[in-house]
Scaffold this motif. Structure first.
Motif, short mmCIF file in Angstrom:
data_model
loop_
_atom_site.label_atom_id
_atom_site.label_comp_id
_atom_site.label_asym_id
_atom_site.label_seq_id
_atom_site.Cartn_x
_atom_site.Cartn_y
_atom_site.Cartn_z
N PHE A 39 0.81 -1.22 0.00
CA PHE A 39 0.00 0.00 0.00
C PHE A 39 0.84 1.28 0.00
N GLN A 40 1.84 1.27 -0.88
CA GLN A 40 2.66 2.46 -1.09
C GLN A 40 2.72 2.72 -2.59
N PRO A 41 2.64 3.98 -3.01
CA PRO A 41 2.54 5.17 -2.17
C PRO A 41 1.12 5.39 -1.65
N SER A 42 1.02 6.28 -0.70
CA SER A 42 -0.28 6.68 -0.14
C SER A 42 -0.21 8.15 0.22
N THR A 43 -1.37 8.80 0.22
CA THR A 43 -1.41 10.19 0.66
C THR A 43 -1.37 10.28 2.17
N LEU A 44 -1.52 9.14 2.84
CA LEU A 44 -1.44 9.09 4.31
C LEU A 44 -0.02 8.75 4.74
N SER A 45 0.36 9.22 5.92
CA SER A 45 1.60 8.74 6.52
C SER A 45 1.40 7.28 6.91
N LYS A 46 2.50 6.57 7.16
CA LYS A 46 2.38 5.16 7.55
C LYS A 46 1.65 5.02 8.88
N SER A 47 1.86 5.95 9.78
CA SER A 47 1.16 5.85 11.07
C SER A 47 -0.34 6.04 10.88
N THR A 435 -7.53 4.74 -12.71
CA THR A 435 -8.95 5.09 -12.71
C THR A 435 -9.26 5.83 -11.41
N PRO A 436 -8.83 7.08 -11.29
CA PRO A 436 -8.84 7.79 -10.00
C PRO A 436 -10.24 8.16 -9.51
N ILE A 437 -10.40 8.18 -8.19
CA ILE A 437 -11.68 8.55 -7.59
C ILE A 437 -11.52 9.64 -6.53
N ARG A 438 -10.29 9.85 -6.04
CA ARG A 438 -10.07 10.81 -4.96
C ARG A 438 -9.27 12.01 -5.44
N ARG A 439 -9.71 13.20 -5.04
CA ARG A 439 -9.01 14.43 -5.37
C ARG A 439 -7.60 14.42 -4.77
N SER A 440 -7.46 13.92 -3.56
CA SER A 440 -6.15 13.91 -2.91
C SER A 440 -5.15 13.06 -3.67
N ASP A 441 -5.61 11.97 -4.26
CA ASP A 441 -4.71 11.13 -5.05
C ASP A 441 -4.30 11.83 -6.34
N ILE A 442 -5.26 12.45 -7.01
CA ILE A 442 -5.00 13.13 -8.28
C ILE A 442 -3.99 14.26 -8.09
N ASP A 443 -4.11 14.96 -6.97
CA ASP A 443 -3.24 16.12 -6.72
C ASP A 443 -1.91 15.75 -6.08
#
Length: 568
Positions: A39-47, A435-443
């Motif tokens: 599950f990398q990369p992610s817009t979340l930190s690992k914690s 096939t993106p669904i989240r704004r945070s991922d796109i940006d």
């Protein structure tokens, strides 16, 4: 090993701080391992990922050991979910998921069967948001916005962040309630060989022949001129026969979606309005308030209007004049091979779900450095199109749960649905399947780095265009029942069994007949047909249906960068 130990410590802290029960060490270890290795990369930190996965472990405790069944069409996104994410979800939560893959038409049939019989065939479906008009009228679909505040509250992810989803407007009914949760999105965009269009010799030759610059076509006349140019004037490149247009036309449900999902809207059949034209949408169906009142021009619709017939004539003419003969034997899925083979100059709209299939370095359409020789851009529009109308189609495959599914299965399936769209997972899934669904991922910075290799896809999803390319809307009251008519009548037109006039007139009348039948079966916002009147009465009114326009367009193009700036 150090990270995994540190992760376990953090998990214990979160358990203690939030008052959670202790969880099985194997599930914690599984979550750590998936976060670290998949599950990398992610817009979340690992914690933050650890905290999100720990929530799933705790929320899934009452359902541990259950088996749930879900079904979706066979796309790269859903293959990744079925082959990887279902396994991860089981190891982390203890809920076993049978994620079945099948054809899009079969998904609709299975869902329709469960809605009709009330038998729980599947615990959740990933089906297109095109069914939103069916769902909010049927009373058989779980209203997610109510569920999340009621019986699904304890299994609704606190970090789900609905505002981050770019497609919620497509899955929301006229009542303002959410019926589906987007899982993947892709758009139908103009595709062309940027390298060919950039060649100085081709640019000079095109300008001499047509009087304007070779570039991204802004209207259908320019598209037609470019198709003629490459098919009849260029003919071959490096000894290989090339074609100026490409499509697919085998009698099959996908040829119906080809027309209903974008062709008529690009021609300008419907009215101004987003996400769909009002009161007449791109299917040519008119509504009064929320009640469908007709598809034929005689009832105020536009499915057999001059604009619709113009659209179909262009489809047939281009297919016969400019496309490879093989096009008539191909479907949505099998058509990809021609683009990959490097013999096609352009396609008026192309499904960006195929981007992962056309970026391999060993393909003729990809440069040695991995950048594409092709680009995507806004699709050209027909002579009936006006500013403020939808510009094309965007698919939004979305999680849908039926009321006939037992509550415990609904709750377990909702956990899985949220898992595969969670912020822990979504960016990795987007990078894998595009096939993106989240704004945070796109940006994210990761998509910025990926953009040069995706031919304009990232630019599209970062622009306002993602709101102008839209799925089928709420004017269509029975998508499963009505979608079948498209491909049957369109196929008869393609095969020459019906003329364009005959085929579109019969299709419009068939849609009217279906609307009439629904008026006796549906309650809220059910169809109520307008009386038949002279077509001229409706054609003389402003808006859609639009009267015949005898004028021809003059071709207009833009350089690529200017064309994509239109999206901004």
């Amino acid at each position: 090993m150090a990270f995994r130990c540190f992760s376990s410590y953090l998990l214990a802290f979160f358990c203690m701080f939030f008052g959670f029960h202790c969880v099985a060490a194997s599930q914690i270890d599984s979550a750590n391992l998936w976060i670290e290795e998949e599950f990398q990369p992610s817009t979340l930190s690992k914690s933050a990922q650890i905290a999100e996965m720990n929530w799933f472990i705790e929320a899934a405790r009452p359902y541990k050991g259950m088996q749930i069944r879900v079904v979706s069409e066979t796309l790269n996104t859903h293959e990744y979910e079925a082959n990887r994410l279902a396994k991860a979800f089981y190891q982390i939560t203890g809920i076993h998921v049978v994620h079945e893959l099948t054809g899009e038409d079969d998904v609709v049939k299975k869902m329709s069967a469960q809605m009709l019989t009330g038998q729980n065939l599947y615990d959740a479906y990933i089906s297109d948001s095109d069914l939103i008009g069916t769902h909010f009228r049927s009373g058989k679909v779980l209203v997610l916005s109510d569920f999340m505040q009621g019986q699904g509250k304890q299994v609704t992810l606190p970090s789900l962040d609905l505002n981050d989803f770019i497609g919620l407007k497509f899955t929301t009914g006229p009542d303002g309630k959410l019926y589906q949760l987007p899982d993947q999105q892709f758009a139908n965009l103009y595709w062309y060989r940027h390298d060919w269009f950039s060649r100085p010799d081709f640019k000079r030759q095109f300008k001499d022949l047509y009087g304007y610059e070779l570039g991204v076509p802004q209207n259908w006349q320019a598209y037609e001129d470019i198709a003629e140019f490459f098919g009849y004037h260029v003919k071959t490149i490096d000894g290989t026969r090339v074609y100026g247009h490409y499509d697919y036309a085998k009698p099959d449900p996908s040829v119906g979606w080809r027309i209903s999902d974008a062709w008529l809207s690009m021609a300008g059949v419907g009215d101004i309005g987003l996400p769909n034209g009002l009161p007449v949408d791109e299917w040519g169906i008119r509504v009064d308030q929320c009640r469908p009142v007709g598809a034929s021009v005689a009832r105020g619709g536009a499915l057999n209007s001059p604009a619709a017939k113009y659209a179909m004539r262009k489809y047939i003419d281009w297919l016969n004049k400019f496309a490879p003969e093989d096009s008539k034997r191909l479907t949505f899925k099998s058509s990809l091979k021609w683009l990959k083979g490097g013999q096609v100059a352009q396609q008026i709209f192309w499904y960006t779900a195929f981007v992962p299939d056309v970026i391999s370095s060993n393909l003729a359409i990809v440069n040695p450095d991995g950048t594409p020789k092709w680009r995507v851009a806004p699709s050209p529009v027909g002579k009936y199109w006006r500013s403020g109308m939808k510009s094309g189609y965007q698919d939004a495959g979305s999680w849908t749960i039926l009321k006939s599914t037992p509550l415990k299965n609904q709750q377990a399936a909702w956990l899985y649905a949220q898992f595969v769209v969670s912020k822990t997972v979504s960016l990795r899934k987007t990078m894998m399947t595009l096939t993106p669904i989240r704004r945070s991922d796109i940006d994210s910075q990761f998509m910025t780095a990926k953009a040069p290799y995706l031919g304009g896809l990232v630019e599209f999803y970062r622009s306002n265009a993602r709101d102008v390319w839209t799925p089928t809307g709420t004017n269509v009251p029975d998508y499963p029942g009505m979608a079948q008519y498209w491909w049957r009548f369109i196929s008869d037109i393609i095969l020459g069994k019906l003329t364009v006039d005959e085929g579109m007139d019969q299709l419009a009348n068939k849609m009217d007949q279906h609307l009439f039948e629904l008026s006796h079966k549906q309650g809220v916002c059910s169809p109520q047909l307008n009386p038949i009147q002279s077509e001229q009465i409706w054609l003389d009114k402003p808006g859609s249906p639009k009267r015949f326009d005898p004028l021809n367009q003059r071709g207009r193009t833009l350089p690529y960068q200017e064309a994509i700036n239109v999206w901004q």
